[in-house]
Design a protein around this motif. Structure first.
Motif, short mmCIF file in Angstrom:
data_model
loop_
_atom_site.label_atom_id
_atom_site.label_comp_id
_atom_site.label_asym_id
_atom_site.label_seq_id
_atom_site.Cartn_x
_atom_site.Cartn_y
_atom_site.Cartn_z
N THR A 189 0.94 -1.09 0.04
CA THR A 189 -0.01 0.00 0.08
C THR A 189 0.57 1.41 -0.01
OG1 THR A 189 -1.89 -1.10 1.22
CG2 THR A 189 -1.66 1.13 1.25
N ARG A 190 1.98 1.21 0.92
CA ARG A 190 2.95 2.39 0.74
C ARG A 190 3.38 2.68 -0.40
NH1 ARG A 190 5.49 0.63 5.07
NH2 ARG A 190 4.24 1.84 6.58
N ARG A 191 4.04 1.41 -1.09
CA ARG A 191 4.41 1.63 -2.51
C ARG A 191 3.43 2.11 -3.34
NH1 ARG A 191 7.00 -3.32 -6.29
NH2 ARG A 191 6.77 -2.32 -8.26
N ILE A 192 2.57 1.80 -3.42
CA ILE A 192 1.43 2.29 -4.52
C ILE A 192 1.03 3.65 -4.12
CG2 ILE A 192 -0.98 2.19 -5.08
CD1 ILE A 192 -0.88 -0.94 -4.69
N VAL A 193 0.76 4.31 -2.75
CA VAL A 193 0.69 5.63 -2.53
C VAL A 193 1.97 6.46 -3.08
CG1 VAL A 193 0.28 7.17 -0.74
CG2 VAL A 193 -0.99 5.19 -0.67
N ALA A 194 3.00 6.00 -2.68
CA ALA A 194 4.35 6.93 -3.11
C ALA A 194 4.52 6.81 -4.70
CB ALA A 194 5.57 6.11 -2.26
N GLU A 195 4.17 5.71 -5.34
CA GLU A 195 4.58 6.04 -6.84
C GLU A 195 3.51 6.78 -7.45
OE1 GLU A 195 4.45 1.87 -8.00
OE2 GLU A 195 6.59 1.53 -7.55
N ARG A 196 2.07 6.99 -6.92
CA ARG A 196 0.93 7.79 -7.30
C ARG A 196 1.40 9.12 -7.03
NH1 ARG A 196 -2.20 8.68 -11.36
NH2 ARG A 196 -4.10 9.81 -10.83
N ALA A 197 1.86 9.31 -5.62
CA ALA A 197 2.29 10.70 -5.37
C ALA A 197 3.62 11.37 -6.31
CB ALA A 197 2.83 10.83 -4.01
N ASN A 198 4.26 10.28 -6.85
CA ASN A 198 5.39 10.70 -7.82
C ASN A 198 5.22 10.88 -9.19
OD1 ASN A 198 7.36 10.65 -5.69
ND2 ASN A 198 8.02 8.60 -5.92
N GLY A 199 3.56 10.75 -9.50
CA GLY A 199 3.31 11.08 -10.84
C GLY A 199 2.87 10.01 -11.60
N MET A 200 3.06 8.56 -11.01
CA MET A 200 2.97 7.69 -12.18
C MET A 200 1.35 7.25 -12.19
SD MET A 200 5.77 4.87 -10.57
CE MET A 200 5.13 3.56 -11.73
N THR A 201 0.95 6.83 -13.47
CA THR A 201 -0.42 6.50 -13.82
C THR A 201 -0.78 4.95 -13.15
OG1 THR A 201 0.24 4.98 -15.89
CG2 THR A 201 0.09 7.40 -16.03
N PHE A 202 -2.00 4.97 -12.92
CA PHE A 202 -2.44 3.72 -12.29
C PHE A 202 -1.97 2.68 -13.08
CE2 PHE A 202 -6.38 6.60 -11.13
CZ PHE A 202 -5.49 6.67 -9.79
N GLN A 203 -1.94 2.63 -14.57
CA GLN A 203 -1.58 1.42 -15.24
C GLN A 203 -0.20 1.19 -15.20
OE1 GLN A 203 -3.54 -0.60 -17.83
NE2 GLN A 203 -1.49 -1.66 -17.17
N ALA A 204 0.78 2.27 -15.13
CA ALA A 204 2.24 2.14 -14.68
C ALA A 204 2.45 1.32 -13.53
CB ALA A 204 2.94 3.47 -14.91
N ILE A 205 1.52 1.91 -12.42
CA ILE A 205 1.77 1.23 -11.16
C ILE A 205 1.46 -0.31 -11.30
CG2 ILE A 205 1.14 1.41 -8.64
CD1 ILE A 205 0.73 4.09 -9.11
N ALA A 206 0.31 -0.46 -11.93
CA ALA A 206 -0.05 -2.03 -12.07
C ALA A 206 0.96 -2.74 -12.71
CB ALA A 206 -1.49 -2.25 -12.76
N ASP A 207 1.52 -2.32 -13.71
CA ASP A 207 2.56 -2.93 -14.49
C ASP A 207 3.68 -3.48 -13.68
OD1 ASP A 207 0.89 -2.93 -16.72
OD2 ASP A 207 1.94 -1.07 -17.75
N GLY A 208 4.02 -2.20 -12.90
CA GLY A 208 5.32 -2.40 -11.98
C GLY A 208 5.09 -3.50 -11.32
N LEU A 209 4.10 -3.28 -10.35
CA LEU A 209 3.80 -4.81 -9.41
C LEU A 209 3.64 -5.98 -10.01
CD1 LEU A 209 0.63 -2.65 -7.55
CD2 LEU A 209 2.88 -3.34 -6.43
N MET A 210 3.03 -6.07 -11.28
CA MET A 210 2.80 -7.48 -11.97
C MET A 210 4.34 -7.90 -12.49
SD MET A 210 -0.39 -7.39 -14.45
CE MET A 210 -0.32 -5.72 -15.04
N ALA A 211 5.31 -6.92 -12.68
CA ALA A 211 6.69 -7.28 -13.25
C ALA A 211 7.44 -7.87 -12.04
CB ALA A 211 7.24 -6.05 -13.74
N ASP A 212 7.20 -7.25 -10.83
CA ASP A 212 7.77 -7.84 -9.51
C ASP A 212 7.24 -8.81 -8.78
OD1 ASP A 212 9.53 -5.66 -10.03
OD2 ASP A 212 8.65 -4.22 -8.43
N GLY A 213 5.99 -9.56 -9.62
CA GLY A 213 5.40 -10.67 -9.05
C GLY A 213 4.69 -10.44 -7.61
N VAL A 214 4.33 -9.15 -7.64
CA VAL A 214 3.51 -8.81 -6.27
C VAL A 214 1.87 -9.03 -6.64
CG1 VAL A 214 2.66 -7.03 -4.75
CG2 VAL A 214 5.06 -6.91 -5.71
N ALA A 215 1.45 -9.85 -5.60
CA ALA A 215 -0.04 -10.46 -5.79
C ALA A 215 -0.96 -9.60 -5.04
CB ALA A 215 -0.26 -11.60 -4.85
N THR A 216 -2.09 -9.54 -5.76
CA THR A 216 -3.14 -8.42 -5.25
C THR A 216 -3.73 -8.84 -3.74
OG1 THR A 216 -5.13 -9.80 -5.99
CG2 THR A 216 -3.90 -8.06 -7.50
#
Length: 241
Positions: A189-216
Motif C-alpha cells: 500500500t505504501r509503495r502504491i501511494v508513493a508511486e502515485r504521489a510521484n506522478g505515475m499512472t494507475f496503469q504504470a503502477i499496475a505494470d510495475g507490481l506485476m513485473a515484480d510478481g506482487v499479488a493483489t
C-alpha cells in the motif's frame, strides 16, 4: 416486415476521410469493455460481448478485421479508455469501414461523447454500429433515437454515482471502514501511494507490481488500474500517507 439496416453502406453525403485510403466495404473493428477487474478475470462479460458482435456481423454481412478491448476500465469518458481510442484511430486511418460495439453503453454513456462520435462518423464517412440498438445513426431519426438512449444512460450513471456517494457517506457516519481490504501488505500500500504521489499512472503502477510478481489482496497475479485507484482512495492509504 424487414429489419432496419445499420450503416451497411456509406451514404453519398458522407465525405471520404482526409489523408486515408478508402476502407474495404463492409469491414468493421470491434470494441469490447468490462468495467471491473472481476469481470476481466472471469472473461464472461467479454465473451458475451464478443458473441453479440459476431452474431450481429454475420447477420448484417460485415467482416470483423480487428478487436480492441478495455479490461477493468470504467472511465466516464473516452479519454480514459486507451483501447477505445485505438479502435477509433484504426477506423479513422482507413483500416475498416466502421466501428462495432455490442452495447452503446460499452462505448459511451456521455451525451457529449456519443453525439460527438455520431457527428464525427457522419462527417468523416465511417459507420457506427450498435448491435443492441439495430438503428442507423447516419439518419436524422436514428441519430435522434441514439441520442435519447445515450441521455438515458448518462442519467442512470449519474444516479448510480449519487447513490454510491450517499451510501459511502452513511458508512463513514457509522464509522465503518471503506476501501481496499486490509489483507494487502502495508508495504505494498505504501509503495502504491508513493508511486502515485510521484506522478505515475494507475496503469504504470499496475505494470510495475506485476513485473515484480506482487499479488493483489485477493492473491491474484494481475493488477488493474481500477484496483490501484481503489487502494489509493482507501482508508489503508490514508493510514500510510
Amino acid at each position: 416486415m424487414s429489419q432496419p439496416v445499420v450503416n451497411q453502406s456509406i451514404p453519398r453525403r458522407r465525405r471520404r476521410r482526409r489523408g486515408s485510403a478508402e476502407s474495404p466495404p463492409g469491414t468493421v473493428v470491434t470494441y469490447l469493455r468490462v468495467s471491473t477487474s472481476e469481470q476481466a478475470l472471469s472473461g464472461l462479460g467479454l465473451e458475451a460481448q464478443r458473441a453479440t458482435v459476431a452474431a450481429y456481423a454475420e447477420r448484417k454481412g460485415l467482416t470483423i478485421v480487428g478487436e480492441h478491448c478495455d479490461e477493468g476500465i470504467s472511465a466516464k469518458s473516452l479519454r480514459g479508455r486507451p483501447a477505445a481510442l485505438a479502435a477509433l484511430a484504426a477506423v479513422r486511418a482507413g483500416g475498416a469501414a466502421g466501428l462495432l460495439v455490442a452495447k452503446m453503453d460499452r462505448l459511451s454513456r456521455s451525451v457529449v461523447d456519443g453525439a460527438g462520435l455520431m457527428e464525427q462518423a457522419a462527417r468523416e464517412g465511417w459507420a457506427l454500429h450498435f448491435a443492441d440498438l439495430d438503428i442507423d445513426t447516419g439518419t436524422p431519426a436514428g441519430e435522434m433515437a441514439a441520442n435519447i438512449i445515450i441521455s438515458g444512460s448518462q442519467y442512470e450513471r449519474r444516479l448510480i454515482s449519487q447513490r454510491t456517494r450517499d451510501a459511502l457517506a452513511a458508512k463513514r457516519a457509522r464509522g465503518e471502514r471503506l476501501g481496499a481490504a486490509p489483507s494487502l501488505p502495508l508495504e505494498i500500500t505504501r509503495r502504491i501511494v508513493a508511486e502515485r504521489a510521484n506522478g505515475m499512472t494507475f496503469q504504470a503502477i499496475a505494470d510495475g507490481l506485476m513485473a515484480d510478481g506482487v499479488a493483489t489482496a485477493r492473491g491474484k497475479a494481475r493488477w488493474y488500474p481500477a484496483t490501484i485507484k481503489a487502494v489509493t482512495t482507501s482508508d489503508n492509504a490514508a493510514e500510510v500517507a
